[in-house]
Design an enzyme around this catalytic site. Sequence first.
Site, PDB file in Angstrom:
ATOM      1  N   HIS A 180       2.718  -7.137   4.269  1.00  0.00           N
ATOM      2  CA  HIS A 180       1.364  -6.663   4.566  1.00  0.00           C
ATOM      3  C   HIS A 180       0.982  -7.054   5.990  1.00  0.00           C
ATOM      4  CE1 HIS A 180      -0.059  -5.598   0.415  1.00  0.00           C
ATOM      5  NE2 HIS A 180       1.044  -6.269   0.139  1.00  0.00           N
TER       6      HIS A 180
ATOM      7  N   HIS B 258       0.829  -1.198   0.000  1.00  0.00           N
ATOM      8  CA  HIS B 258       0.000   0.000   0.000  1.00  0.00           C
ATOM      9  C   HIS B 258       0.878   1.268   0.000  1.00  0.00           C
ATOM     10  CE1 HIS B 258      -3.358  -2.720   0.482  1.00  0.00           C
ATOM     11  NE2 HIS B 258      -2.658  -3.322   1.434  1.00  0.00           N
TER      12      HIS B 258
ATOM     13  N   GLU C  21      -2.582   0.277   7.578  1.00  0.00           N
ATOM     14  CA  GLU C  21      -1.680  -0.791   7.158  1.00  0.00           C
ATOM     15  C   GLU C  21      -0.424  -0.237   6.492  1.00  0.00           C
ATOM     16  OE1 GLU C  21      -1.747  -4.863   4.386  1.00  0.00           O
ATOM     17  OE2 GLU C  21      -3.534  -3.605   4.536  1.00  0.00           O
TER      18      GLU C  21
ATOM     19  N   GLU D 105       1.623 -11.821   5.486  1.00  0.00           N
ATOM     20  CA  GLU D 105       0.519 -11.185   6.212  1.00  0.00           C
ATOM     21  C   GLU D 105       0.847 -11.283   7.703  1.00  0.00           C
ATOM     22  OE1 GLU D 105      -1.917  -9.469   5.067  1.00  0.00           O
ATOM     23  OE2 GLU D 105      -2.797 -10.312   3.256  1.00  0.00           O
TER      24      GLU D 105
END
Length: 230
Positions: free
Chosen positions: A95, A29, A43, A160
Amino acid sequence: MVPQTREGAAGGRREGLHPVATICLDPGHGGEDPGAVRDGLAEKEITLQVALAAAAALREEHRVVLTRERDRYLTLADRRRIAAQAEADFFVSVHVNAAARPQARGFEVLVRPQQGPASRELALCILEAIAERFPERRNRGIRTAVLAVLRQSRPGCLVEGFFLSNPEERALLARPQAQGALGAAIAQGCAAFARGAEIMARGGVPAAAGRGRKAPPAAPSPRPPGSPPG
């Protein structure tokens, strides 16, 4: 892909000729794309700090390229292009997770279906390193997902690191010490994978293979539709 032998590789502090991998770290992101947001914590902020910590740990031994080092927007094609231009040996996208249910918890590593054994080995190295540093957290294993950012010719995976939607793990992710520890774990896994590739290039057998280690079975990613990792 096998690490190259380089001298004075950019981003590394080596003297003379040493085996060194070129590793592309991709903080997910950024800019106008905040990723998941809970209680004002985005995030994109966490992934940047985690990736910077991983890069700092790796640069003693390897050449590291970051897709971003500040809060800026990148397309998925931009991220792939940066890795290609750097001739990265492998690619790791960073992430944190989110789900509709606040009870969802833990960490996992994603690979593309049919991506090949090198990507799964990279994912396993990182998964084991996170499990070692966060033994009390749920290990969700290696999962498969059709991720455009991993559509590359090099080994790659997407980490993640815990659920921003889980109140306990959100508090963990807000702590700089935890961000640094997660980055250090990713760096540890990357370094282990690079060492294994180097050993294989020399005709040996990685220690992990000698132990008969096997990756957990892959499962589809539980990330809700409409919120793909970027």
